[in-house]
Design a protein around this motif. Structure first.
Motif, PDB file in Angstrom:
ATOM      1  N   PRO A  52      47.285  26.709  43.909  1.00 25.77           N
ATOM      2  CA  PRO A  52      46.403  27.832  44.267  1.00 25.77           C
ATOM      3  C   PRO A  52      46.197  28.828  43.125  1.00 25.77           C
ATOM      4  O   PRO A  52      45.182  29.517  43.081  1.00 25.77           O
ATOM      5  CB  PRO A  52      47.120  28.493  45.450  1.00 25.77           C
ATOM      6  CG  PRO A  52      48.522  27.996  45.404  1.00 25.77           C
ATOM      7  CD  PRO A  52      48.464  26.640  44.789  1.00 25.77           C
ATOM      8  N   ILE A  53      47.171  28.934  42.217  1.00 27.59           N
ATOM      9  CA  ILE A  53      47.003  29.761  41.018  1.00 27.59           C
ATOM     10  C   ILE A  53      47.261  28.853  39.822  1.00 27.59           C
ATOM     11  O   ILE A  53      48.193  28.043  39.856  1.00 27.59           O
ATOM     12  CB  ILE A  53      47.992  30.946  40.995  1.00 27.59           C
ATOM     13  CG1 ILE A  53      47.754  31.860  42.204  1.00 27.59           C
ATOM     14  CG2 ILE A  53      47.871  31.738  39.695  1.00 27.59           C
ATOM     15  CD1 ILE A  53      48.719  33.041  42.295  1.00 27.59           C
ATOM     16  N   PRO A 101      41.376  37.040  36.761  1.00 21.28           N
ATOM     17  CA  PRO A 101      41.170  36.653  38.163  1.00 21.28           C
ATOM     18  C   PRO A 101      42.359  35.867  38.725  1.00 21.28           C
ATOM     19  O   PRO A 101      42.696  36.030  39.905  1.00 21.28           O
ATOM     20  CB  PRO A 101      39.924  35.756  38.126  1.00 21.28           C
ATOM     21  CG  PRO A 101      39.338  35.892  36.773  1.00 21.28           C
ATOM     22  CD  PRO A 101      40.332  36.551  35.870  1.00 21.28           C
ATOM     23  N   GLU A 102      43.017  35.054  37.891  1.00 25.34           N
ATOM     24  CA  GLU A 102      44.175  34.287  38.365  1.00 25.34           C
ATOM     25  C   GLU A 102      45.341  35.229  38.698  1.00 25.34           C
ATOM     26  O   GLU A 102      46.057  35.033  39.670  1.00 25.34           O
ATOM     27  CB  GLU A 102      44.609  33.258  37.308  1.00 25.34           C
ATOM     28  CG  GLU A 102      43.621  32.113  37.106  1.00 25.34           C
ATOM     29  CD  GLU A 102      43.353  31.305  38.372  1.00 25.34           C
ATOM     30  OE1 GLU A 102      44.331  30.914  39.029  1.00 25.34           O
ATOM     31  OE2 GLU A 102      42.171  31.086  38.699  1.00 25.34           O
ATOM     32  N   GLN A 104      44.959  38.365  39.529  1.00 28.79           N
ATOM     33  CA  GLN A 104      44.541  39.133  40.705  1.00 28.79           C
ATOM     34  C   GLN A 104      44.955  38.440  42.006  1.00 28.79           C
ATOM     35  O   GLN A 104      45.226  39.087  43.021  1.00 28.79           O
ATOM     36  CB  GLN A 104      43.019  39.385  40.675  1.00 28.79           C
ATOM     37  CG  GLN A 104      42.613  40.547  39.774  1.00 28.79           C
ATOM     38  CD  GLN A 104      43.306  41.853  40.171  1.00 28.79           C
ATOM     39  OE1 GLN A 104      43.386  42.199  41.342  1.00 28.79           O
ATOM     40  NE2 GLN A 104      43.839  42.572  39.186  1.00 28.79           N
ATOM     41  N   LYS A 105      45.019  37.088  41.969  1.00 27.69           N
ATOM     42  CA  LYS A 105      45.445  36.354  43.176  1.00 27.69           C
ATOM     43  C   LYS A 105      46.885  36.726  43.557  1.00 27.69           C
ATOM     44  O   LYS A 105      47.231  36.725  44.734  1.00 27.69           O
ATOM     45  CB  LYS A 105      45.363  34.839  42.942  1.00 27.69           C
ATOM     46  CG  LYS A 105      43.948  34.294  42.802  1.00 27.69           C
ATOM     47  CD  LYS A 105      44.023  32.775  42.637  1.00 27.69           C
ATOM     48  CE  LYS A 105      42.677  32.178  42.267  1.00 27.69           C
ATOM     49  NZ  LYS A 105      42.815  30.752  41.896  1.00 27.69           N
ATOM     50  N   ILE A 106      47.723  37.014  42.551  1.00 30.35           N
ATOM     51  CA  ILE A 106      49.106  37.427  42.844  1.00 30.35           C
ATOM     52  C   ILE A 106      49.078  38.782  43.553  1.00 30.35           C
ATOM     53  O   ILE A 106      49.772  38.988  44.554  1.00 30.35           O
ATOM     54  CB  ILE A 106      49.956  37.534  41.553  1.00 30.35           C
ATOM     55  CG1 ILE A 106      49.844  36.269  40.698  1.00 30.35           C
ATOM     56  CG2 ILE A 106      51.424  37.807  41.896  1.00 30.35           C
ATOM     57  CD1 ILE A 106      50.525  36.368  39.333  1.00 30.35           C
ATOM     58  N   TYR A 107      48.235  39.687  43.041  1.00 30.38           N
ATOM     59  CA  TYR A 107      48.111  41.012  43.663  1.00 30.38           C
ATOM     60  C   TYR A 107      47.650  40.896  45.110  1.00 30.38           C
ATOM     61  O   TYR A 107      48.174  41.554  46.006  1.00 30.38           O
ATOM     62  CB  TYR A 107      47.117  41.875  42.866  1.00 30.38           C
ATOM     63  CG  TYR A 107      47.724  42.456  41.610  1.00 30.38           C
ATOM     64  CD1 TYR A 107      47.891  41.679  40.468  1.00 30.38           C
ATOM     65  CD2 TYR A 107      48.161  43.778  41.578  1.00 30.38           C
ATOM     66  CE1 TYR A 107      48.465  42.204  39.323  1.00 30.38           C
ATOM     67  CE2 TYR A 107      48.739  44.312  40.434  1.00 30.38           C
ATOM     68  CZ  TYR A 107      48.885  43.519  39.312  1.00 30.38           C
ATOM     69  OH  TYR A 107      49.462  44.042  38.182  1.00 30.38           O
ATOM     70  N   THR A 108      46.636  40.025  45.338  1.00 32.79           N
ATOM     71  CA  THR A 108      46.101  39.852  46.693  1.00 32.79           C
ATOM     72  C   THR A 108      47.192  39.355  47.633  1.00 32.79           C
ATOM     73  O   THR A 108      47.330  39.853  48.751  1.00 32.79           O
ATOM     74  CB  THR A 108      44.932  38.840  46.674  1.00 32.79           C
ATOM     75  OG1 THR A 108      44.031  39.233  45.635  1.00 32.79           O
ATOM     76  CG2 THR A 108      44.208  38.799  47.996  1.00 32.79           C
ATOM     77  N   ALA A 109      47.987  38.376  47.170  1.00 27.98           N
ATOM     78  CA  ALA A 109      49.067  37.846  48.010  1.00 27.98           C
ATOM     79  C   ALA A 109      50.032  38.967  48.392  1.00 27.98           C
ATOM     80  O   ALA A 109      50.412  39.104  49.558  1.00 27.98           O
ATOM     81  CB  ALA A 109      49.800  36.724  47.272  1.00 27.98           C
ATOM     82  N   ILE A 116      52.449  33.146  48.165  1.00 23.78           N
ATOM     83  CA  ILE A 116      51.499  32.263  47.481  1.00 23.78           C
ATOM     84  C   ILE A 116      51.763  30.844  47.981  1.00 23.78           C
ATOM     85  O   ILE A 116      52.911  30.409  48.010  1.00 23.78           O
ATOM     86  CB  ILE A 116      51.701  32.330  45.951  1.00 23.78           C
ATOM     87  CG1 ILE A 116      51.507  33.767  45.454  1.00 23.78           C
ATOM     88  CG2 ILE A 116      50.746  31.378  45.226  1.00 23.78           C
ATOM     89  CD1 ILE A 116      51.998  34.002  44.026  1.00 23.78           C
TER      90      ILE A 116
END
Ligand code: HEC
Ligand code: HEC
Ligand code: HEC
Ligand code: HEC
Ligand code: HEC
Length: 214
Positions: A52-53, A101-102, A104-109, A116
């Motif tokens: 996913p990342i 952007p990759e 940012q996916k950690i931040y969103t999680a 994740i």
């Protein structure tokens, strides 16, 4: 013409030798097909799912030389190596490359309080027991023995078959690591008195069914 062909076929079918040859051929092909199938079941060597990342071991380990155990915190201490939580990533990524952007996916999680969803690569069936600490810490083995060159991988790939035969082969070939281990010192003394070669994992019970199955 068609009748004569039919008659010939009936003649063939009536011929015992040919009939049994055909049956044998069929049995052999069927056996081969099912054996190929059986040996292939559950073997995922080469499996490298997209994650996913886009986390790269080549970058983090190969280039930045981060220690495996910094992220896989259980690998020298317990059964499981473990997969790092997003918080471990944040030790660095609260400052490094925040705008990516990759990342940012950690931040969103973290904001959504969702882990994740890494896709598991290695997976033994439940009937088999495997313990990391026994191999890395006690056995003194390097990760590469079983996982290949992770530090060169952009995407993790299962390097070995992980079959029972693979475990057993290594237990037959590998010497027990006696370094700094008083318990093994005594065993090894006893072993060298009675046996010709060095003490293998096999000699301490590494081929016994119940060690790996319960
Ligand atoms: C900065 C953190 C980090 C470091 C350092 C790190 N890893 Fe990982 N590792 C991960 C993450 C995150 C995953 C899950 C995503 C993936 O498979 O790429 C993972 C997955 C793996 C997997 C596959 C797990 C599975 O699903 O079966 C193996 C094997 C592995 N790492 C071995 C290593 C080895 C060996 C080292 C040191 C040479 C190492 N890792 C260093 C973060 C790290
Ligand atoms: C010890 C520090 C450290 C930790 C911990 C760490 N990283 Fe990194 N990461 C870096 C560095 C350094 C870079 C390279 C930054 C650059 O190219 O400028 C990087 C780059 C990345 C990139 C590439 C970003 C891009 O767009 O180029 C991704 C994705 C990434 N890390 C994911 C993760 C994840 C997921 C984790 C947690 C499992 C993690 N990192 C843990 C240091 C770390
Ligand atoms: C003797 C072989 C062997 C060695 C050495 C080994 N591993 Fe593993 N590893 C495995 C097997 C087998 C699995 C699958 C376990 C399962 O599915 O229960 C695994 C699974 C993993 C996983 C997935 C998560 C987990 O906890 O199961 C990670 C991460 C991992 N190993 C990292 C490492 C690291 C880092 C090292 C070195 C410090 C290492 N391994 C050394 C055989 C090994
Ligand atoms: C690269 C070689 C290697 C591979 C592959 C390997 N092992 Fe081992 N294993 C060892 C060594 C070395 C030891 C001895 C550790 C010690 O000194 O206690 C060991 C010990 C063990 C023990 C404890 C045995 C005992 O009698 O104390 C178990 C259980 C075990 N391994 C299970 C597995 C399983 C399950 C697999 C396959 C998924 C596997 N091993 C794959 C090298 C290996
Ligand atoms: C060193 C560890 C180890 C030892 C010792 C061991 N096994 Fe296994 N066994 C495994 C692993 C790992 C698997 C799962 C991978 C596979 O199916 O090849 C497995 C799978 C199996 C399966 C399932 C096969 C299948 O195709 O699903 C059976 C049955 C089995 N073992 C029986 C035994 C018996 C009987 C013994 C003793 C003579 C034994 N095992 C000794 C590690 C071991």
């Amino acid at each position: 013409m068609a009748d004569r062909f039919k008659a010939n076929l009936q003649g063939l079918a009536a011929n015992k030798t040919i009939r049994s040859a055909v049956i044998w051929m069929f049995i052999l092909l069927a056996t081969k097909a099912s054996l190929d199938g059986l040996y292939g079941i559950g073997v995922h060597q080469g499996y490298a799912p997209e994650q996913p990342i886009a986390f790269s071991h080549k970058l983090h380990v190969g280039e930045y030389e981060i220690n495996c155990a910094y992220c896989h915190t259980g690998v020298y201490k317990g059964k499981q190596a473990g997969i790092p939580s997003a918080n471990i990533c944040m030790n660095c990524h609260n400052a490094i490359k925040r705008e990516s952007p990759e990342i940012q996916k950690i931040y969103t999680a973290l904001e959504n309080d969702q882990p994740i969803e890494w896709i598991r690569v290695h997976n033994l069936p439940d009937l088999a027991y495997f313990n990391h600490a026994q191999h890395t810490n006690v056995g003194g083995l390097d990760c590469t023995n079983c996982h290949g060159e992770i530090s060169n991988m952009e995407v993790v790939q299962q390097a070995k078959s992980l079959t029972m035969g693979w475990c057993i082969d290594c237990h037959r070939e590998t010497n027990v690591n006696g370094k700094d281990n008083a318990y093994y010192d005594q065993l090894m003394d006893a072993h060298t008195k009675t046996a010709a070669g060095p003490m293998k994992v096999e000699d301490i019970g590494g081929l016994e069914c119940a060690r790996c199955h319960y």
